[in-house]
Write a protein that holds these residues in place. Structure first.
Motif, PDB file in Angstrom:
ATOM      1  N   SER A 181     -54.452  -6.888  59.771  1.00  0.00           N
ATOM      2  CA  SER A 181     -53.658  -5.808  59.187  1.00  0.00           C
ATOM      3  C   SER A 181     -52.853  -5.058  60.239  1.00  0.00           C
ATOM      4  O   SER A 181     -52.219  -4.048  59.939  1.00  0.00           O
ATOM      5  N   ASN A 182     -52.914  -5.545  61.485  1.00  0.00           N
ATOM      6  CA  ASN A 182     -52.234  -4.879  62.603  1.00  0.00           C
ATOM      7  C   ASN A 182     -52.638  -3.413  62.699  1.00  0.00           C
ATOM      8  O   ASN A 182     -51.812  -2.549  62.952  1.00  0.00           O
ATOM      9  N   GLY A 183     -53.917  -3.153  62.457  1.00  0.00           N
ATOM     10  CA  GLY A 183     -54.437  -1.799  62.521  1.00  0.00           C
ATOM     11  C   GLY A 183     -54.072  -0.961  61.319  1.00  0.00           C
ATOM     12  O   GLY A 183     -54.356   0.221  61.272  1.00  0.00           O
ATOM     13  N   GLY A 184     -53.466  -1.574  60.330  1.00  0.00           N
ATOM     14  CA  GLY A 184     -53.032  -0.849  59.136  1.00  0.00           C
ATOM     15  C   GLY A 184     -54.086  -0.818  58.039  1.00  0.00           C
ATOM     16  O   GLY A 184     -55.277  -0.989  58.292  1.00  0.00           O
ATOM     17  N   GLN A 185     -53.597  -0.626  56.845  1.00  0.00           N
ATOM     18  CA  GLN A 185     -54.485  -0.442  55.707  1.00  0.00           C
ATOM     19  C   GLN A 185     -54.633  -1.675  54.825  1.00  0.00           C
ATOM     20  O   GLN A 185     -55.459  -1.680  53.928  1.00  0.00           O
ATOM     21  N   ARG A 186     -53.812  -2.709  55.062  1.00  0.00           N
ATOM     22  CA  ARG A 186     -53.861  -3.852  54.164  1.00  0.00           C
ATOM     23  C   ARG A 186     -53.400  -5.132  54.854  1.00  0.00           C
ATOM     24  O   ARG A 186     -52.683  -5.101  55.843  1.00  0.00           O
ATOM     25  N   ILE A 187     -53.837  -6.256  54.278  1.00  0.00           N
ATOM     26  CA  ILE A 187     -53.468  -7.578  54.777  1.00  0.00           C
ATOM     27  C   ILE A 187     -52.483  -8.189  53.793  1.00  0.00           C
ATOM     28  O   ILE A 187     -52.731  -8.212  52.583  1.00  0.00           O
ATOM     29  N   THR A 188     -51.378  -8.696  54.302  1.00  0.00           N
ATOM     30  CA  THR A 188     -50.363  -9.312  53.454  1.00  0.00           C
ATOM     31  C   THR A 188     -50.608 -10.816  53.357  1.00  0.00           C
ATOM     32  O   THR A 188     -51.291 -11.413  54.196  1.00  0.00           O
ATOM     33  N   ALA A 189     -50.015 -11.426  52.350  1.00  0.00           N
ATOM     34  CA  ALA A 189     -50.108 -12.877  52.189  1.00  0.00           C
ATOM     35  C   ALA A 189     -49.465 -13.583  53.377  1.00  0.00           C
ATOM     36  O   ALA A 189     -49.987 -14.587  53.875  1.00  0.00           O
ATOM     37  N   ALA A 190     -48.340 -13.060  53.850  1.00  0.00           N
ATOM     38  CA  ALA A 190     -47.647 -13.676  54.983  1.00  0.00           C
ATOM     39  C   ALA A 190     -48.512 -13.659  56.239  1.00  0.00           C
ATOM     40  O   ALA A 190     -48.595 -14.657  56.966  1.00  0.00           O
ATOM     41  N   TRP A 232     -55.308 -12.753  45.329  1.00  0.00           N
ATOM     42  CA  TRP A 232     -55.479 -12.334  43.936  1.00  0.00           C
ATOM     43  C   TRP A 232     -56.962 -12.269  43.563  1.00  0.00           C
ATOM     44  O   TRP A 232     -57.373 -11.387  42.809  1.00  0.00           O
ATOM     45  N   GLU A 233     -57.763 -13.162  44.127  1.00  0.00           N
ATOM     46  CA  GLU A 233     -59.197 -13.200  43.820  1.00  0.00           C
ATOM     47  C   GLU A 233     -59.917 -11.902  44.208  1.00  0.00           C
ATOM     48  O   GLU A 233     -60.897 -11.532  43.566  1.00  0.00           O
ATOM     49  N   VAL A 234     -59.466 -11.225  45.258  1.00  0.00           N
ATOM     50  CA  VAL A 234     -60.152 -10.016  45.735  1.00  0.00           C
ATOM     51  C   VAL A 234     -59.340  -8.739  45.533  1.00  0.00           C
ATOM     52  O   VAL A 234     -59.839  -7.643  45.784  1.00  0.00           O
ATOM     53  N   ASP A 235     -58.115  -8.882  45.062  1.00  0.00           N
ATOM     54  CA  ASP A 235     -57.188  -7.749  44.943  1.00  0.00           C
ATOM     55  C   ASP A 235     -57.511  -6.920  43.696  1.00  0.00           C
ATOM     56  O   ASP A 235     -56.937  -7.107  42.633  1.00  0.00           O
ATOM     57  N   GLU A 236     -58.418  -5.974  43.851  1.00  0.00           N
ATOM     58  CA  GLU A 236     -58.894  -5.183  42.716  1.00  0.00           C
ATOM     59  C   GLU A 236     -57.838  -4.248  42.133  1.00  0.00           C
ATOM     60  O   GLU A 236     -57.846  -3.966  40.946  1.00  0.00           O
ATOM     61  N   ASP A 237     -56.932  -3.749  42.959  1.00  0.00           N
ATOM     62  CA  ASP A 237     -55.930  -2.811  42.446  1.00  0.00           C
ATOM     63  C   ASP A 237     -54.594  -3.491  42.123  1.00  0.00           C
ATOM     64  O   ASP A 237     -53.623  -2.834  41.777  1.00  0.00           O
ATOM     65  N   CYS A 238     -54.566  -4.811  42.239  1.00  0.00           N
ATOM     66  CA  CYS A 238     -53.398  -5.629  41.860  1.00  0.00           C
ATOM     67  C   CYS A 238     -52.098  -5.204  42.549  1.00  0.00           C
ATOM     68  O   CYS A 238     -51.025  -5.243  41.948  1.00  0.00           O
ATOM     69  N   ASP A 239     -52.210  -4.842  43.840  1.00  0.00           N
ATOM     70  CA  ASP A 239     -50.998  -4.472  44.580  1.00  0.00           C
ATOM     71  C   ASP A 239     -50.450  -5.630  45.409  1.00  0.00           C
ATOM     72  O   ASP A 239     -49.438  -5.488  46.090  1.00  0.00           O
TER      73      ASP A 239
END
Length: 82
Positions: free
Chosen positions: A35-44, A67-74
């Motif tokens: 996540s580069n120290g951020g809050q989320r991991i992108t598909a890329a 999608w399997e773990v993305d509970e908030d669908c963002d």
């Protein structure tokens, strides 16, 4: 005999708890890197990391993994979703 069993059960519980702590720590390091120290991991980012590890998958495969773990669908993986 009873105290021996209780000691063995206590030791097993302690080992399990220690193992969970180590696993969470390792997962935290991987999450921070992806996540580069951020809050989320992108598909890329995840797709790029998997390619570096020579894991063959398509971008769509990675999006499905997320999608399997993305509970908030963002469309991202956040720490609370792990």
């Amino acid at each position: 005999m009873r105290s021996s069993r209780s000691s063995a059960e206590a030791a097993a519980a302690l080992n399990a708890k220690y193992g969970e702590a180590l696993e969470k720590e390792a997962l935290g390091r991987v999450f921070a890197a992806l996540s580069n120290g951020g809050q989320r991991i992108t598909a890329a980012t995840l797709h790029g990391a998997l390619k570096k590890l020579q894991y063959k998958c398509s971008r769509k495969d990675v999006e499905d993994m997320i999608w399997e773990v993305d509970e908030d669908c963002d469309g991202f993986v956040s720490w609370v979703e792990l």
